[in-house]
Each structure stands twice: as C-alpha cells, then as structure tokens.
Design a protein around this motif. Structure first.
Motif, PDB file in Angstrom:
ATOM      1  N   ASN A  84      12.780   2.564   5.310  1.00 12.13           N
ATOM      2  CA  ASN A  84      12.120   3.704   4.684  1.00 12.13           C
ATOM      3  C   ASN A  84      12.034   3.486   3.173  1.00 12.13           C
ATOM      4  O   ASN A  84      12.965   2.957   2.554  1.00 12.13           O
ATOM      5  N   TRP A  85      10.901   3.906   2.626  1.00 16.59           N
ATOM      6  CA  TRP A  85      10.700   3.680   1.192  1.00 16.59           C
ATOM      7  C   TRP A  85      11.688   4.477   0.337  1.00 16.59           C
ATOM      8  O   TRP A  85      11.893   4.137  -0.823  1.00 16.59           O
ATOM      9  N   ASP A  86      12.251   5.530   0.901  1.00 11.45           N
ATOM     10  CA  ASP A  86      13.168   6.307   0.053  1.00 11.45           C
ATOM     11  C   ASP A  86      14.608   5.788   0.134  1.00 11.45           C
ATOM     12  O   ASP A  86      15.542   6.440  -0.333  1.00 11.45           O
ATOM     13  N   LEU A 104      10.383   7.198  -4.870  1.00 15.47           N
ATOM     14  CA  LEU A 104       9.745   6.615  -3.693  1.00 15.47           C
ATOM     15  C   LEU A 104       9.761   7.614  -2.541  1.00 15.47           C
ATOM     16  O   LEU A 104      10.730   8.354  -2.357  1.00 15.47           O
ATOM     17  N   PRO A 105       8.681   7.657  -1.780  1.00 14.14           N
ATOM     18  CA  PRO A 105       8.524   8.708  -0.772  1.00 14.14           C
ATOM     19  C   PRO A 105       9.352   8.448   0.486  1.00 14.14           C
ATOM     20  O   PRO A 105       9.718   7.306   0.780  1.00 14.14           O
ATOM     21  N   ASN A 109       0.876  -1.168   0.000  1.00  9.38           N
ATOM     22  CA  ASN A 109       0.000   0.000   0.000  1.00  9.38           C
ATOM     23  C   ASN A 109       0.912   1.216   0.000  1.00  9.38           C
ATOM     24  O   ASN A 109       1.456   1.611   1.027  1.00  9.38           O
ATOM     25  N   LEU A 110       1.114   1.773  -1.171  1.00  7.26           N
ATOM     26  CA  LEU A 110       2.095   2.837  -1.295  1.00  7.26           C
ATOM     27  C   LEU A 110       1.583   3.875  -2.284  1.00  7.26           C
ATOM     28  O   LEU A 110       1.045   3.534  -3.332  1.00  7.26           O
ATOM     29  N   LYS A 111       1.745   5.126  -1.896  1.00  8.45           N
ATOM     30  CA  LYS A 111       1.317   6.203  -2.788  1.00  8.45           C
ATOM     31  C   LYS A 111       2.459   7.174  -2.997  1.00  8.45           C
ATOM     32  O   LYS A 111       3.277   7.392  -2.093  1.00  8.45           O
ATOM     33  N   ILE A 112       2.506   7.738  -4.188  1.00  7.86           N
ATOM     34  CA  ILE A 112       3.440   8.821  -4.466  1.00  7.86           C
ATOM     35  C   ILE A 112       2.592  10.027  -4.841  1.00  7.86           C
ATOM     36  O   ILE A 112       1.846   9.985  -5.814  1.00  7.86           O
ATOM     37  N   ASN A 113       2.696  11.055  -4.061  1.00  6.33           N
ATOM     38  CA  ASN A 113       1.879  12.258  -4.267  1.00  6.33           C
ATOM     39  C   ASN A 113       0.402  11.915  -4.399  1.00  6.33           C
ATOM     40  O   ASN A 113      -0.296  12.417  -5.277  1.00  6.33           O
ATOM     41  N   ALA A 131      18.591   1.852  -1.949  1.00  6.90           N
ATOM     42  CA  ALA A 131      18.595   0.480  -2.475  1.00  6.90           C
ATOM     43  C   ALA A 131      17.289   0.175  -3.202  1.00  6.90           C
ATOM     44  O   ALA A 131      17.270  -0.561  -4.191  1.00  6.90           O
ATOM     45  N   LEU A 132      16.200   0.727  -2.707  1.00  7.31           N
ATOM     46  CA  LEU A 132      14.902   0.491  -3.351  1.00  7.31           C
ATOM     47  C   LEU A 132      14.792   1.304  -4.639  1.00  7.31           C
ATOM     48  O   LEU A 132      14.168   0.867  -5.608  1.00  7.31           O
ATOM     49  N   ALA A 133      15.403   2.478  -4.628  1.00 12.57           N
ATOM     50  CA  ALA A 133      15.379   3.315  -5.829  1.00 12.57           C
ATOM     51  C   ALA A 133      16.082   2.607  -6.980  1.00 12.57           C
ATOM     52  O   ALA A 133      15.702   2.740  -8.144  1.00 12.57           O
TER      53      ALA A 133
END
Lengths: 906, 562
Positions: free
Chosen positions: B161-163, B176-177, B133-137, B166-168
């Motif tokens: 953290n989503w930012d 990612l936020p 469950n992830l939103k960007i803006n 490594a996830l990017a």
C-alpha cells in the motif's frame, strides 16, 4: 503421402500472412494511396440505401506512369494479362502489379491452387531459353525467391510444401532428376542454386535438419544474400472471383537486395569490368495441383516451387529499369542534430542523403521523438540538446524565454490519417451461402471508408462491445450501459449509414473492427484528433451521454464528470494521447498448475504501437500485436501469447498514423467528415493533396505571432480536418554562426528541392503535399532571422553540445586550470579578444540556458577567468594611465605654470 | 574506484592492438570494404533482434545510417529471444542486456552459443527506471522517492500500500494515499528483469529469497529473465507493454520498470532512487555516466568472449557518489565473429560500420533519447570487438574518426566529469524537491511540511541568496577534483528554491539536472545578487586603481610645486 517432411510444427489455426511488401516491412516510400472517391463526396446518404457490392472502392493500385506495361501470359495462361504501373526510373519503392483473365484462387485462405507468385530477378536476357525464345528473361537461379521461415505459421497455407522454396524435386518424386539443381545429400532434395550478380553461387539455401538444441544448434537459413523478412518475394497473390487481382510489390535496389544488384554496377563482364545488371519482375502463374505436382504426388495443394522447369515455363518476365543507386552520405560525418516529431520524419529521411551531397556535405541527424520532447529541447535544454526542433504546435509563449526568441520555419505539410487494411468478407446469408454479389469480391481490399467524429469517438473510447470481451454474457456490475451497444463498426447503424457496402460484409476480427491501433507516446497529432472530435456537436453530445441509437459512451470517456467514474470530465484538457481508461478485464477459465490464468484486459486485445509508423506497418501486415492466444506452457501470468497476423483475405485493422506512413505501407485512408457538419448530406474529405491544401488554408493563427496552427474544427469546404504542418524551430541566439548556416541550409533545401514530390532521394515522399508559397516565404524569412538573430544577446556565446564535441581540444588550453570541465566554454574568442569591461557582464545577460547545464556551473568560473586578463589589462591601463596622467600633469602644470611663473627648471 | 582508468585504457589499447593483429591476416583476403566513407554502396542488409531496453537508441541509429545506404532490420522482441535467435542463426546479430545464460540460476534452460561465434559489445548506457502512476487528491505525483529496500519490498509484495510508513520515510513532503500498489513486471524473457532481480538479490537477498519461495521458484532463486509473479502483480510484454499499462488512468497506483526512454516518451515521472550517498536520483545521461564509472567491465582477456567486456554492476549499486543512479547499466550487442550459415563478410563489413557508427557519431543522439553516451574506455574496447567481425574494415575503426561526445584528451569521461550534483532537497532527510522527473519534468508536485520537523522553509529561503555563488564554485570544484571529494560539496549547498514551499518557481528546472551551481547561476542571471555586487566592487576598485595613482601623483606634484 509424399508431402515433404519438415521439422516445423504444424501451423496453428490463427493463420499466417501474405508475404512480400508488407512482410518485408522496411523500405522507402511506397506510392500514394489512390482514392476512388472525389474529395468531399457524399457516400450513400441515408441508411443502407441499396448497398452496392464494391461501392467502397475496389481498385487500390498505384497510379500508372509512362513506363507502365501490360504483358500477356503464354500457353495455358494466354488469357492472363499482367500490368505493372511503373517499370522505369525505379528506386527502392513500391509498384502495383495487377492482372485480369486469371483463374480465381481456390481456397482463399489457404492458397491451394490458382494464384500468382511474384519476385525480382537479375540477368541477361536468355535468348537461348528453350521454352520461350520470343520472350527471353533471366534464369530461375538468378531470382530472389524461396526465403523460407522456420515457422510455417508465417505462411497462409494449411500445410507447408515447396511452393515457397527453391526445392525443385525430391528423391521420392516421380520427376526426380538430380541434374536440374544441387542435390542436397542430407534430404534428397534437389535445390535451385542462387546465383548472385557478382557470380557467387549459393547451392544450399537452408538446412532442413536444423534444430534449436542449445547444446548443438544448427542454423536453418544459409543464403547470405536474402532471407525471410528481407526478400521482397510474394509467394501467394490472389486472383479474385472475377479473374482480376492486384498486389503491391516493393522493388529493391542493390542496397536492399545485394544478390541482385539492381541499379549498381556489379555484374562482371567478359573481358573485365562490370556493368549494371538487367533486372526483372517475374510473375509465375500457378495452376491446379494436378497441373503443377509431379505425377504420383497426390495432394490438394500445389506444392512445387515456381522455379521448377514446368512452372518456370509459364513465367512472365517484365524488364525493370532502375536509377543508378546514388552515392550516400559519409557515415560518421559530424551531424547537426534535429529532434522532431514523426510527421516530418519520412520527409527528412528522404532529404538527408540529398543534403549531404550539397556543397559542404552538411549531415543532419533526425532524432525522432515526441512533439513535447522537441519543444522541451528548446524551452528546457539539457545535456545533449539539439540545435533545432520539429513540432506542430508552437511553444506556449509563457514557457518561452523572451531573450532567446524561437524562430519558426514551416517544413512539411501532411496529415493525420485514419489508415486501414480491410479485406472483404461477404456475410453469410441464412441459406448458409455468402452474399452473391459480394462473394465475387471476397478478399479484395476495401478502397475507402467514411468516418465521422462520432464514429472516431466510438473507436477510441472502448465503447463497442468487442472492446469489453464477453460483456453481454458476463453482465458484470456497472456495465449495463454496454449491453445495447453494437459489437463493432459493422453492426453499428451509425457506421453503416455512411458505409452501406459493409451491410454485406462481416468482420472476422470483430475486436479490431471496434477500435483503432494507436501510438502510446504523446503527440500533437493525437491532440488534433481529439480537438476534431470534441468540436463536433454530434460527437460531443454522444461523449456527454446522449446515446446514439441506443449506443452509449463508455463512462470512462464521458465528458460529464458526474458520470465519469474518475470524477473528472474526459476531454478537459484535450488529451494529447489515446488513453485506454476502462479497467475492464475478462476472467479466464484456463488453469495452469491449479492456478487460474490471469484475466485478459484491454492491452491484451487492443495493444498500442510504439509510433505511428509502427502502427502503419502493423496495419499493413495485419498484425496488431494482440496477445490473447493461450499458451499452456506458460505461467498463469504469462500464458497469453501473440496472435500473429490475420488470415489473408479477411484483414481488418484500422490505425491512426500519418499520411506519409500510410502511403509508405500501401494503406488505404479514411475520408473524414468535418466537425460541425452533422447534416444528413454531410460530405467527407480524403487526406489527399486537395484535402490537405484546403485544410492548410483553414489553419488559424496561434498565440505566437505569425505561426499558424492546424484547425481540426474547420468547416471550410473540402478541408481535411486533420491536416498538420510541422515547423523547424530554433533559438538562433543560442547557435554558433556555423550552426545557423547549417540549419539555414537545411531549411532552404526543405522548402526548395525538398518540396518536389516523388519517390527519388531528396524528394518529398508520397503522403506529403508541397508547401504553398506563403509558407515557403515564411520559411525563407525564418532563415534570415536565423542568420541574423536579434541583437539582444550581443555575443553569440553559447555553444551547443555539438560544437562542444567537435572541439574537445579546446580543453587543453584550460588543462592547467581546475575547470577543465568547460571544454566548450564559449570563451576562446572572447578570451583572446579581451573585450572591454562591458563584455564581462555579457555572460549574465546572455542566458545560460542554451548551454547545457554543466556549462552554467562553469560560467562563474568563466567569469573569474575572464577577470584575470582583464585585471592585467586594467593594471596595464592603470600603469599607462598613471604615466599619462603624470605626463598630462606635467603638461598641465607646464601650461598652467607658464603664465604663473617661471618653471622650476629655469 | 577499483582500477585506475589510465591503466585500464592502456590495457584496452593493448587489447585492441592484439585483436587488430589477429584479424589482420584474415582481413587482407577479403578487404574490399568501404575504403572511403562517401558513396560506400557495398553495404548489404543485416538483420538482428532482442532488447527492448536498448531499442530506443538502436532504432535511432538504424534510421541515421539509412541515409548512408545501410539497411539494418531490427526487431525489439526482448533479450532472451534475441540471444536464442542468434544461437540458432535466425539473425545476424542480437541485442541483449545480459550475456548468454550458460549456467542460469533460475532453472531455465542453459544457452550454448557456438564456441568462437560471438563477441559482446556494450552499445547503450542507461537507467532502468520505475515509472509510476500515482495521484494525491487528484494531483499527479511527479517527485516520488524510494530506497532500494522499499523498491524491493514493493516488487516482492512486502509493501502493498502506498501509505506504508516505510514509503513515507522516503517522502517527507508527500501524504501518500491509502491505495494498493500494483507492481508491473515483464511477461517476456527480459534482460531488464534479470538485472533488476540481480540488484535485489545483491542488496536485499532476504526479501528476494522469501518472495522467490512464495512465488514457487525456490530453490532456483538466482537472477532471472522471467520475473516470478504473484497475485496482484501485472505482467506485460516488453518495455512498451509496461509503459502502456502504467500510463493508463485505471492503472493508478501502479509502478513498473522500463528503460528511461519509455518514461520520457510517455511523459510519465520516474522514481528517484536512493543511492549510497543518501541522495535520491534519476538516470539522467550525466548521472548514468557517473554511475557507470563503477561498473566493472571485464577487460582481463580479450580472447575470452564469454567474459570480455561483460559488466559487474555491484560497484554501481553502492557507489558513494551523490550523483549515482544505482540501476544504471550497459546494454549490449552480441556480434558474430564467424562467417557461417547466412553470415558473410559483406554483412560483417556492414555490421561493423553500423557498430562503429553507434559507438561514435551515434552517441551524439543518445542523451536526447534518455540514454547516456558511451565513455572512451569502452568505445576503444569495443573497437577490438568490432574488429573481430569478419569483414570489418579495421582501418576505419579508430578513435581519431570517432565523434563521441564524452571524449576528452585526457581520457576522462567529459560527461561524468561535468555531471551536476543533486540539489540538497534530493538528499535523504526532511526536505523533498517539488520538481518533476522523467517525462514529467515540467510538472511540479507541491510538498507539505506538516509531516516532518525539518528545517523551516524560511531558513532554506534565507540561505539561498547568500550562499548561492559559494555553493556554485564549491560544487564545480568538487566535480573536477574527482568524485572522492563529493562529500564536501554536498554538505555546503543549502540552497535551491525547489526546497521552499513558497512559489512554484521551479517550473522549468529539473533539479537533478540542475545542480546547485545551476540554480545559483540562474539566480544571478535573473537579478542583482552577490556576484553582481562583487563585480561592481571590483570594477570600482579597478577604476580607482587606474585613476588614483595618476590623480594622486598630480596632486602630489602640485603640492610639490608651490
């Protein structure tokens, strides 16, 4: 103390469940819920004007039939009159057992004395029955009774005895007589053997020395014919203060109760052969411990089995006549796939066995899924897509493929129901005594409740304080709005004004009294509920922040984006599920291993159900799945365990389900007011036949021509706002001719025999309403459209995966080519038929979408393969052509040459 | 591939024959079973419980056979409870994702089923997915991609953290936020937890071991059905509990593991997991079928119930096929092989009929529910197991009557054979597909190019039209030639509109289902392209071939006859 020793742990304080119909769970249709109220009535309008005990309905029995009987008890119980609403033409269904003249049950929650036990038996009438020659019945060992659970918490009694077992006596008892049954050497109990209809006798029912030791486990239950959870026995049926009582009882055919064989020709006859056994409903009234227990056994509870001779002497045996168990479908028959929503699934389940007995034995598999998935099956088919979908709201034309138009055939008319299982708990007066009028009805089932869109909004928005555990004591930041909100429905004047009897009632389960058990997946049904709420000015205003008598909406559900912490207005777009948006949790004081146990949150005390059917079943069983019971053996993260079912007589569960599931599990359903009818004299409509038909008449056209959609915002008189229609939908251009015929046959059955209301196989189960003529006509027209799809795609190329599977041999033809993948590629006909050149473009216009995508990848290969014979053909054509041309040349030359001059040959 | 499928099948057939012979004697006595399929009213109710991972399919089959007069009562209460209830005779059968834990590595109590009382039978194939469950803006993300290492780091607290950069790296098209990750795990004893931890232990042992210590479990750090949790993690009961949590608005930032079925029903996206071929995939029925070709199912000794048909998933984790979904696995039934306590031959007959249905006709329903139909080798091996159920009507358990959708005459899994290859934009690298996944397949997530220096979007678009047809046939050829040639086909598909940031044309197509070939075909279907041009050319040439000789001969003849 002679109380029998068991190895069970003592039951916890949370209570057990009444077993029987609801515990047995699975089963076919249960009868229609009876509404005491006339649809569209105005309940006690005006606030709590003279609340009348019982005004919310006390009779929840099924309608009587021509085979209803009433039988009197005997001896001590001569005043007891037991009625069964139906005793003939029975199938796997529910019947209502009701009685008058009983002695009120003592200790409503623990069933110490004076209750009925009800179960099903088989056997020839025992005219030699020494106790009762005038009313012969079966023998006690022919009864399906005593299916015990290993956990005593499965019973609504304080401590376990033998009253729900087949144990007749014990070595330590004064009435010990090993000859009356099978003496269990390991325990000293004497057990009533079970004699199955085929003559097999099971002596030992259970191993009371069972254990869970993983190295040497000893199983508990030993009777193969029935067990806890499959037996339909009712161990404890309560007689209310006025001497009446009622109990739904799920009668079982031989398919559900193989030991009884009702409706099956299984009973051996002397001299060979078999016959269908006589079956019985047996009621054993139980008295006081003094009457029932052997002398010397001093206990406040009745703790003997109803099969003991002294108890059996009081039994009332009522003959039951079953329909012959019909032949079923052939298992493993190649089935046509239908993917569809829950609203239609009970009906389809009833039709399936009838359909396969039709000419050609068509078999259909109904893949129950969400409306969204069913639509996607048509708009975005992938591997394994079904040939037909069932859903409520048509596919948005912008999502549909115009070259494969969808045909809609109305199948079932039913409704979204707010179903409930609420039992009366009288409020305690300041004197400490229960409210006197109401106390006579303690434990009885409430017949109906009245709900408005605003009340529904409150139930679905985590706005009652009960949904925010301990909020008034904790007063966390940001929750000031909640501090003046009522705890639950029963303390909300908004609810009480329409449901005045509840001013006399309390809720033992206040959390449940402030929410509804809903399904987690998306559904058009959920969308209809929200449309109904959002179309109502009163509810809309409340959701937008206007308090109702001080009660405010939980900001997470505010339709005002400025108030809503998410920054987005709730309700836009209209949700198609039931979100639980507030992250509120209650920190725990419990500690395990020095670590604080995790907080409790909304999903712990108000969990979801997986489906509406599961929700209805959980409501019937009064077990919503909440997990807030502390288990010190757990870890800080796993210490919250299941609460189990609610205590009998105090049930309070409300769920959103479909009318068919509500009927199937014997639930009562709320009457709803219509959106926009916000007057003081508003009327409420029940989801009965009249309400659903009126609701159907209020349906409105959709973006798809000719397809009606529900109109939850209707204000039409008598219209139930949540009536829904489910369509069978298919793209006939993507079906093979054989498939078109099969799905047509399905629709024709559905709108024909399938609309005859009843509980028999093939009929329309309770909870549905037969489709009106106009919708049947529409379905009929749809079958024409399916059989004769529009000419657009000329070749009925695309094979669905189903055909693909039926003809795997097709790939042998292609085995030599590298493209064995296209086993089911549509070519066989086209290939041999060597269609003209124009045919080669057909695969391009015929959209490949209906092929599973794997086929599409093959399609280019198919093209090429297409060309090989074509090339050959054209080559031959060229050869022939050149010959012909050569000839004509000659001829032309001849003709032309004639006048010009003599041919060369001359 | 380690074993030749043909030898495997042959071995399996031998095993079947053995088992049939072994049980035949016993069965002669108690035959009576449903001889003809129709009107087989001798079925009796059967009760089982266990896996919620398999429950979606089991519930469907139970509903299906109800029309045939079969009553199966199934409770989805987790694999661990299922196995325990089977051991103690509280159920007739169990469903479990994993075998009995006779020697558990996580410190839990060992399980000891009675000798000779059971047989394993794989019954569902599917994927364990990470529903998020992830939103960007404010816009829902539906195309999140993660490597196994990153998933492991998320579920062991190493990334929170989503930012995280490594996830990017996995998601070049997403910004990612800056938001906490909330991992959601199972609170009950779960075979899914076991298999998930097994995968992490196998692929990233260091990460797991340090987490296990941190969670206070060391030294018992083996695969576990009881996921160890730390602060910041949420534990929920059953697949439904996890799916319920993740799908709430307040659970933004959460990610939990469930069977694919639950993500589809909740209409939520799932993580595309990086496989050894460098592609991010999701467990479509086809991908699962491909993946499980590398699932080493034990077939060494049909008489060793503790091992026979159990799975070794190591090969799946590292399968180099670009279509592989690394967390694919089989779910199992634990079948009773002994009459005892309350289990009778009549129940056995019913259970065998249900098991056979599930392996055959029932598999037709699998894909629509998010599972993958079982392949023929396991279906046949399963028959040997079904035959061990006392009361099973062995005559009716045969491959001829089995209408399983994966069968081909050659014995190769049709589904695996025809599985489409992932689009280029799902390859590890600077591009990222925009199409949704799981239950949010129709929801496009726009991707940005600002963060990476990948090939410009114009290049990708330009290549699309021209290379379409070629790519299509290459991909199809690769598919039939066998998975070994996959590498060649993956390099030659620079197409797919999904890659291009221009237009939201991908609305209806799922890239993981839609291989390059599909995209190409769709392109041709909608407009004039190379294929059409070629066709027209061929047509003209043929027409010329047809007419020219005649006309030429005429002309020649005319010339000849002055």
């Amino acid at each position: 103390m002679n109380r029998p020793q068991r190895l069970h742990a003592r039951r916890d304080a949370r209570g057990g469940t009444r077993r029987g119909l609801l515990g047995a769970g699975a089963g076919a249709a249960v009868g229609l819920v009876v509404f005491l109220t006339v649809p569209g009535i105005q309940p006690g309008a005006g606030a709590a004007a003279n609340p009348l005990a019982g005004s919310q309905g006390v009779v929840t029995t099924l309608p009587t039939t021509s085979s209803a009987v009433t039988v009197s008890g005997q001896g001590t119980y001569a005043g007891l009159k037991v009625s069964v609403n139906q005793t003939a033409n029975l199938v796997d269904q529910a019947v209502s057992v009701s009685w008058t003249g009983g002695t009120p049950t003592q200790s409503s929650n623990t069933f110490q004395s004076d209750y009925l036990q009800i179960f099903e038996c088989w056997g020839d009438p025992q005219s030699t029955d020494p106790v009762n020659t005038t009313d012969p019945g079966p023998l006690p060992n022919q009864c399906q009774f005593g299916a015990e659970a290993t956990s005593s918490s499965a019973y609504p009694v304080k401590e376990p005895g033998f009253e729900y077992s087949r144990v007749l006596t014990s070595k330590s008892w004064s009435n010990y007589d090993p000859s009356i049954g099978w003496p269990d050497p390991s325990t000293g109990y004497v057990v009533s053997p079970f004699q199955a209809v085929d003559g097999t006798v099971v002596d030992q029912q259970a191993d009371y020395n069972w254990n869970l030791n993983p190295f040497d486990p000893k199983p508990f239950w030993l009777n193969q014919y029935f067990r806890f959870g499959t037996s339909n026995e009712v161990d404890f049926a309560r007689t209310y203060a006025d001497g009446t009582g009622q109990q739904l009882f799920q009668v079982q055919t031989g398919l559900q109760a193989p030991g009884l064989g009702c409706g099956q020709q299984l009973q051996p006859v002397a001299g060979g052969g078999t016959k269908v056994p006589q079956c019985w409903l047996v009621v054993v009234p139980r008295g006081t411990p003094v009457q029932e227990n052997p002398s010397g056994v001093d206990d406040p509870n009745v703790l003997t089995s109803p099969l003991t001779p002294s108890a059996w002497a009081n039994r009332i045996a009522i003959p039951l006549q079953f329909n012959t168990v019909g032949s079923s479908c052939a298992i493993n028959a190649d089935a046509s796939q239908i993917i569809g929503n829950e609203m239609a699934s009970s009906a389809v389940a009833s039709w399936q066995p009838a359909l396969c007995n039709q000419p050609g034995s068509p078999t259909f598999s109904y893949i129950q899924n969400t409306d969204d998935q069913a639509r996607q099956n048509l708009t975005n088919p992938t591997y394994g897509s079904a040939g037909m979908s069932v859903y409520t709201d048509p596919v948005d034309p912008s999502q549909a493929d115009p070259s494969n138009p969808i045909v809609y055939a109305p199948l079932t008319l039913s409704g979204v129901a707010v179903a409930f299982n609420i039992q009366r708990v009288p409020v305690t007066l300041p004197s400490g005594l229960p409210q006197p009028d109401e106390s006579l009805l303690a434990g009885t089932q409430v017949g109906t409740i009245y709900l408005t869109p605003r009340l529904m909004a409150k139930l679905l928005s985590q706005s009652y304080q009960g949904q925010l555990q301990d909020v008034s004591a904790r007063k966390p930041a940001g929750y000031a709005w909640a501090l003046h909100n009522p705890f639950d429905l029963l303390t909300d004047p908004d609810f009480l004004q329409w449901n005045p009897e509840f001013t006399l009632l309390a809720a033992n389960y206040a959390i449940n009294a402030g929410t509804a058990l809903v399904e987690e997946p998306t559904a058009d049904a959920a969308s209809a509920v929200w449309q109904w709420i959002l179309a109502d000015p009163e509810a809309k205003a409340w959701l937008n922040g206007t308090p109702d008598q001080g009660m405010q909406v939980n900001p997470y559900y505010s339709t005002n984006p400025k108030t809503n912490p998410s920054g987005v207005a709730f309700g836009d777009p209209v949700p198609n599920n039931y979100p639980k948006s507030d992250p509120y949790c209650e920190p725990s004081n419990e500690v395990i291993g020095g670590v604080a146990v995790r907080p409790l949150c909304i999903l712990d005390w108000s969990p979801y159900a997986l489906t509406m059917q599961a929700g209805a079943q959980a409501t019937g069983a009064a077990n919503d799945g909440a997990k807030t019971t502390f288990n010190p053996a757990g870890t800080p993260n796993t210490a919250w365990g299941a609460n189990g079912p609610q205590v009998p007589g105090t049930h309070f569960v409300i769920s959103i389900t479909d009318t068919a599931s509500a009927a199937r599990y014997g639930l009562q359903t709320a009457s709803l007011s219509r959106a926009g009818d916000d007057t003081a004299t508003r009327s409420f409509v029940a989801p009965d036949a009249a309400g659903l038909i009126a609701g159907e008449q209020a349906f409105v056209p959709s973006a798809v021509a000719g397809v009606l959609v529900p109109n939850p915002s209707t204000t039409a008189p008598g219209a139930y706002p949540l009536a829904t229609l489910s369509y069978g939908a298919t793209t006939p251009s993507t079906l093979t001719p054989a498939q078109r015929k099969l799905y047509t046959q399905f629709i024709l059955y559905a709108i024909g025999d399938g609309q005859t209301q009843g509980v028999q196989t093939g009929q329309l189960p309770p909870g549905y309403v037969p489709l009106p003529g106009s919708l049947r006509l529409q379905a009929l027209n749809a079958t024409n459209a399916i059989l004769n799809p529009p000419a657009a795609p000329s070749t009925p190329t695309p094979t669905s995966p189903a055909t693909l599977n039926t003809a795997p041999s097709g790939s042998t033809a292609n085995a030599s080519t590298p493209f064995t993948a296209d086993t089911g590629s549509p070519v066989p006909d086209a290939g041999t038929g060597s269609t003209p050149f124009s045919g080669s473009s057909a695969p391009h216009t015929a959209r490949p979408v209906t092929l599973s995508l794997v086929h599409t990848s093959v399609l280019t290969a198919g093209d090429i393969r297409f060309f090989l014979p074509l090339l050959l053909l054209i080559g031959i054509g060229a050869a022939v052509g050149s010959l012909v041309l050569a000839r004509t040349n000659k001829a032309v030359a001849g003709v032309a040459g004639a006048p010009t001059g003599p041919p060369a040959g001359e | 591939m380690t074993t030749d499928p043909y030898t495997r099948i042959a071995r399996m057939l031998r095993a079947t024959a053995l088992a049939v012979a072994a049980t035949a004697l016993a069965l002669v006595v108690c035959v009576a079973g449903p001889s003809g399929p129709a009107g087989a009213t001798s079925y009796v109710p059967v009760t089982g419980d266990g896996s919620s991972w398999s429950a979606g399919a089991l519930d469907q089959w139970i509903a299906d056979v109800h029309a045939d007069g079969i009553q199966i009562n199934y409770t989805s209460d987790g694999s661990t409870t299922g196995r325990n209830n089977f051991i103690t005779g509280q159920s007739d059968f169990a469903a479990s994702d994993i075998p009995f834990q006779t020697n558990p590595g996580d410190g839990s109590a060992p399980e000891h089923p009675q000798a000779g009382s059971y047989a394993y039978m794989p019954i569902t194939a599917g994927g364990t997915v990470f529903m998020y469950n992830l939103k960007i803006n404010g816009q829902r993300v539906t195309n999140l991609r993660l490597s196994g290492a990153n998933i492991t780091k998320i579920f062991t607290g190493a990334i929170s953290n989503w930012d995280d950069p490594a996830l990017a790296a996995d998601n070049p098209g997403l910004q990612l936020p800056n938001q906490s990750i909330v991992p959601v795990v199972r609170s009950d004893g779960s075979g899914t937890s076991f298999e998930f931890t097994q995968w992490m232990i196998s692929q990233n042992p260091g990460l797991w071991n340090s987490y296990c210590s941190k969670a206070g479990r060391a030294p018992a750090c083996g695969s576990t059905s009881f996921y160890p949790t730390v602060t910041g993690m949420i534990a929920q009961n059953g697949d439904l509990g996890v799916a319920s949590y993740v799908s709430q608005a307040f659970a933004s930032g959460s990610i939990g593991y469930v069977n694919y079925y639950y993500a589809l029903a909740s209409h939520f996206p799932v993580v595309q997991l990086l496989n050894s071929a460098g592609y991010y995939t999701e467990p479509t029925p086809q991908n699962v079928a491909v993946s499980l070709l590398q699932d080493k199912v034990d077939t060494t000794d049909v008489n060793n119930p503790a091992l026979y048909l159990t799975q070794q998933l190591q090969g799946v984790y590292t399968d180099p096929d670009p279509r592989t979904y690394p967390l694919s696995s089989y779910g199992y039934l634990i079948l009773p092989t002994k009459v005892g306590s309350s289990f009778s031959t009549a129940k056995g007959s019913t259970l065998a009929a249900f098991a056979y249905y599930s392996m055959c006709q029932g598999q037709q329903q699998s894909a629509a529910l998010g599972y993958s139909p079982m392949p023929i080798n396991l279906v046949e091996a399963s028959f040997a197991q079904i035959a061990k159920i006392p009361g099973a009507n062995v005559q009716s358990i045969n491959i001829q009557g089995c209408n399983n959708p994966t069968f081909t005459p050659t014995g190769v899994n049709l589904l695996a054979q025809t599985a489409p290859y992932p689009p280029a934009c799902d390859k590890q690298g600077p591009t990222q597909c925009t199409t949704g996944t799981g239950g949010a397949v129709a929801v496009v997530t726009p991707v940005s190019r600002t963060s990476t220096a990948g090939p410009s979007s114009t290049t990708a678009t330009g290549a699309a039209g021209a290379a379409g047809a070629a790519a299509a046939s290459t991909a199809a050829g690769g598919g039939t030639a066998g998975s070994s040639s996959a590498a060649t086909s993956q390099t030659c598909d620079p197409t797919t509109g999904a890659c291009t940031p221009t237009s939201g044309s991908t609305g209806s197509a799922d890239p993981s289902l839609a291989p390059t070939a599909e995209t190409a075909t769709l392109a041709t279907a909608t407009g004039w392209s190379t294929t059409q041009t070629l066709l027209l050319l061929i047509g003209l040439v043929l027409l010329a071939l047809m007419l020219v000789p005649g006309l030429m001969s005429r002309r020649l003849e005319r010339k000849r006859s002055p």
